[in-house]
Design an enzyme around this catalytic site. Structure first.
Site, mmCIF file in Angstrom:
data_model
loop_
_atom_site.group_PDB
_atom_site.id
_atom_site.type_symbol
_atom_site.label_atom_id
_atom_site.label_comp_id
_atom_site.label_asym_id
_atom_site.label_seq_id
_atom_site.Cartn_x
_atom_site.Cartn_y
_atom_site.Cartn_z
ATOM 1 N N LEU A 86 102.733 215.131 7.534
ATOM 2 C CA LEU A 86 102.842 215.415 8.962
ATOM 3 C C LEU A 86 103.022 214.107 9.723
ATOM 4 O O LEU A 86 102.436 213.080 9.374
ATOM 5 C CB LEU A 86 101.583 216.130 9.465
ATOM 6 C CG LEU A 86 101.233 217.436 8.745
ATOM 7 C CD1 LEU A 86 100.137 218.165 9.515
ATOM 8 C CD2 LEU A 86 102.441 218.327 8.561
ATOM 9 N N GLY A 131 101.079 216.489 3.901
ATOM 10 C CA GLY A 131 102.048 217.547 4.221
ATOM 11 C C GLY A 131 103.274 217.513 3.316
ATOM 12 O O GLY A 131 103.917 218.544 3.102
ATOM 13 N N ASN A 153 95.797 213.718 0.547
ATOM 14 C CA ASN A 153 94.944 212.545 0.795
ATOM 15 C C ASN A 153 94.264 212.576 2.158
ATOM 16 O O ASN A 153 93.730 211.565 2.619
ATOM 17 C CB ASN A 153 95.792 211.272 0.682
ATOM 18 C CG ASN A 153 96.938 211.233 1.686
ATOM 19 O OD1 ASN A 153 97.561 212.262 1.934
ATOM 20 N ND2 ASN A 153 97.208 210.090 2.269
HETATM 21 C C1 LIG Z 1 88.890 224.222 5.681
HETATM 22 C C2 LIG Z 1 89.564 223.411 6.697
HETATM 23 C C3 LIG Z 1 88.881 223.474 7.966
HETATM 24 C C4 LIG Z 1 89.260 222.861 9.026
HETATM 25 C C5 LIG Z 1 90.463 222.015 9.101
HETATM 26 C C6 LIG Z 1 90.629 221.711 10.497
HETATM 27 C C7 LIG Z 1 91.550 220.972 10.980
HETATM 28 C C8 LIG Z 1 92.580 220.229 10.243
HETATM 29 C C9 LIG Z 1 93.026 219.069 11.027
HETATM 30 C C10 LIG Z 1 94.057 218.359 10.732
HETATM 31 C C11 LIG Z 1 94.899 218.661 9.578
HETATM 32 C C12 LIG Z 1 95.991 217.690 9.460
HETATM 33 C C13 LIG Z 1 96.641 217.756 8.108
HETATM 34 C C14 LIG Z 1 97.447 216.524 7.936
HETATM 35 C C15 LIG Z 1 98.385 216.418 7.052
HETATM 36 C C16 LIG Z 1 99.227 215.218 6.944
HETATM 37 O O1 LIG Z 1 100.268 215.292 6.358
HETATM 38 S S1 LIG Z 1 98.738 213.748 7.674
HETATM 39 C C17 LIG Z 1 99.920 212.524 7.166
HETATM 40 C C18 LIG Z 1 99.449 211.854 5.924
HETATM 41 N N1 LIG Z 1 100.454 210.932 5.455
HETATM 42 C C19 LIG Z 1 100.148 209.790 4.881
HETATM 43 O O2 LIG Z 1 99.022 209.437 4.675
HETATM 44 C C20 LIG Z 1 101.319 208.916 4.455
HETATM 45 C C21 LIG Z 1 101.433 207.690 5.281
HETATM 46 N N2 LIG Z 1 102.589 206.917 4.890
HETATM 47 C C22 LIG Z 1 102.622 206.154 3.781
HETATM 48 O O3 LIG Z 1 101.703 206.091 2.990
HETATM 49 C C23 LIG Z 1 103.901 205.391 3.524
HETATM 50 O O4 LIG Z 1 104.625 205.351 4.711
HETATM 51 C C24 LIG Z 1 104.779 205.978 2.395
HETATM 52 C C25 LIG Z 1 104.109 205.744 1.042
HETATM 53 C C26 LIG Z 1 105.059 207.456 2.604
HETATM 54 C C27 LIG Z 1 106.143 205.232 2.390
HETATM 55 O O5 LIG Z 1 105.917 203.844 2.278
HETATM 56 P P1 LIG Z 1 107.053 202.800 2.721
HETATM 57 O O6 LIG Z 1 108.355 203.204 2.146
HETATM 58 O O7 LIG Z 1 106.527 201.454 2.374
HETATM 59 O O8 LIG Z 1 107.224 203.018 4.284
HETATM 60 P P2 LIG Z 1 106.278 202.446 5.462
HETATM 61 O O9 LIG Z 1 104.851 202.675 5.121
HETATM 62 O O10 LIG Z 1 106.694 201.049 5.778
HETATM 63 O O11 LIG Z 1 106.643 203.433 6.650
HETATM 64 C C28 LIG Z 1 107.872 203.330 7.337
HETATM 65 C C29 LIG Z 1 107.636 203.704 8.791
HETATM 66 O O12 LIG Z 1 107.230 205.081 8.855
HETATM 67 C C30 LIG Z 1 105.968 205.182 9.554
HETATM 68 N N3 LIG Z 1 105.214 206.296 8.934
HETATM 69 C C31 LIG Z 1 104.861 206.429 7.659
HETATM 70 N N4 LIG Z 1 104.219 207.606 7.449
HETATM 71 C C32 LIG Z 1 104.149 208.214 8.647
HETATM 72 C C33 LIG Z 1 103.606 209.463 9.087
HETATM 73 N N5 LIG Z 1 102.996 210.330 8.243
HETATM 74 N N6 LIG Z 1 103.703 209.779 10.385
HETATM 75 C C34 LIG Z 1 104.330 208.926 11.253
HETATM 76 N N7 LIG Z 1 104.874 207.727 10.895
HETATM 77 C C35 LIG Z 1 104.779 207.390 9.599
HETATM 78 C C36 LIG Z 1 105.302 203.840 9.330
HETATM 79 O O13 LIG Z 1 104.331 203.615 10.299
HETATM 80 C C37 LIG Z 1 106.494 202.899 9.433
HETATM 81 O O14 LIG Z 1 106.790 202.781 10.820
HETATM 82 P P3 LIG Z 1 107.445 201.438 11.388
HETATM 83 O O15 LIG Z 1 106.485 200.324 11.052
HETATM 84 O O16 LIG Z 1 108.761 201.310 10.704
HETATM 85 O O17 LIG Z 1 107.550 201.680 12.860
#
Ligand SMILES: CC/C=C\C/C=C\C/C=C\CCC/C=C/C(=O)SCCNC(=O)CCNC(=O)[C@H](O)C(C)(C)COP(=O)(O)OP(=O)(O)OC[C@H]1O[C@@H](n2cnc3c(N)ncnc32)[C@H](O)[C@@H]1OP(=O)(O)O
Length: 277
Positions: A86, A131, A153
């Site tokens: 997400l 996500g 994660n």
């Molecule tokens: C029983 C249950 C009861 C109650 C529940 C109640 C509520 C629930 C509440 C909330 C639920 C939410 C569920 C959430 C789900 C999700 O998916 S959260 C997102 C999790 N994602 C991550 O942790 C991944 C993060 N990203 C990374 O680890 C890395 O980017 C990568 C390994 C995917 C890729 O690595 P690289 O190629 O090295 O790229 P960069 O890290 O340099 O990233 C480039 C660029 O993109 C931006 N970015 C990365 N990920 C995200 C993201 N998920 N969202 C927005 N932006 C992202 C990153 O900041 C970089 O930006 P710039 O620096 O280029 O501006």
């Protein structure tokens, strides 16, 4: 069937049509001879799932209901990432209306993908956290390139994987493995994911990934479609209905959760850490 596919891929006659999409956030191609669709997520750099990308996916899935779609391969145009999950910016300091709209579109998209009657394969050509892992788990079969990471994660970010994310994982790797992985917020390497059954097959590289995805599709296309899809939906209906019958409650959990100051703090720190990388 493999020979037929090679002919279709290499042959002079172009049987592959770009599926008119209103946006370039997804590239969709349909093979008009086999009916197999390739949906490629195309939101650089990491296919973070914001409202617009989810909406483009949802619109495509709805359109496929009226096309002769016999199966779908989900993949990504990013060289390193299938989907980063997400879009954290959708959860960081949103308005309630924006958060509600976003969550509703995530639910819509998941329901369509999880319940698609045709075979679905995730060709996971890069990292697939949170996500991103949900999208992969919603397909019927997962194939992944080596040395990438996949898993739910959320805990590591100070957020919680919603019940339906958790259910998808339980259905694939079993309750005990899922409980451990969800509590710790484990990101598995491709190799570890193959060992515990979170992915079905490891590919050697991207070319092998697509070959294996088509091989799976070929096998499925040899089965009677109605019997196939009836069994699939039978297996998935409890998980689907659990969300369908509680969408409003699920949205309320999401909104109440992300608006907590501690959660906003965690998101801010995580976003900063990502930017500093
Ligand atoms: C029983 C249950 C009861 C109650 C529940 C109640 C509520 C629930 C509440 C909330 C639920 C939410 C569920 C959430 C789900 C999700 O998916 S959260 C997102 C999790 N994602 C991550 O942790 C991944 C993060 N990203 C990374 O680890 C890395 O980017 C990568 C390994 C995917 C890729 O690595 P690289 O190629 O090295 O790229 P960069 O890290 O340099 O990233 C480039 C660029 O993109 C931006 N970015 C990365 N990920 C995200 C993201 N998920 N969202 C927005 N932006 C992202 C990153 O900041 C970089 O930006 P710039 O620096 O280029 O501006």
């Amino acid at each position: 069937m493999f020979v037929l596919r090679q002919c279709l891929t290499l042959g002079t006659k172009s049987s592959v049509r770009n599926f008119a999409a209103a946006t370039n956030l997804v590239n969709v191609k349909i093979n008009e001879d086999t009916g197999v669709v390739i949906m490629e997520l195309n939101k650089p750099p990491v296919n973070s799932l914001n409202y617009e990308l989810l909406e483009a996916m949802h619109r495509t899935l709805v359109k496929l209901e009226n096309e002769r779609c016999s199966g779908m391969i989900l993949t990504s145009s990013s060289p390193n990432t299938f989907s980063a999950g997400l879009d954290l910016l959708e959860m960081y300091k949103p308005t309630v209306d924006k958060a509600r709209k976003f969550w509703g579109m995530l639910q819509n998209t998941w329901i369509k993908l999880y319940s698609a009657p045709y075979p679905t394969v995730a060709a996971i050509n890069g990292h697939s956290p949170a996500g991103g892992c949900l999208l992969a788990m919603s397909c019927e079969y997962r194939i992944m390139v080596p040395k990438k990471k996949i898993g739910l994660n959320e805990t590591q970010l100070g957020i919680v994987a919603p019940q339906w994310f958790q259910d998808c994982m339980k259905n694939i790797i079993g309750s005990r493995q899922a409980e451990k992985a969800l509590i710790a917020g484990t990101l598995f390497s491709s190799e570890e994911a193959a060992k515990i059954g979170l992915i079905d097959e490891l590919a050697t590289d991207k070319e092998d990934l697509m070959k294996k995805a088509h091989d799976f599709m070929d096998e499925q296309l040899g089965l009677p479609p109605l019997a196939r899809s009836t069994v699939k939906i039978g297996f998935r209906k409890d998980t689907l209905n659990r969300l369908i019958n509680s969408r409003e409650v699920d949205t309320k959990y999401f909104i109440d959760f992300i608006f907590q100051p501690k959660v906003q703090e965690s998101l801010e720190m995580y976003l900063q850490a990502l930017k500093k990388k």
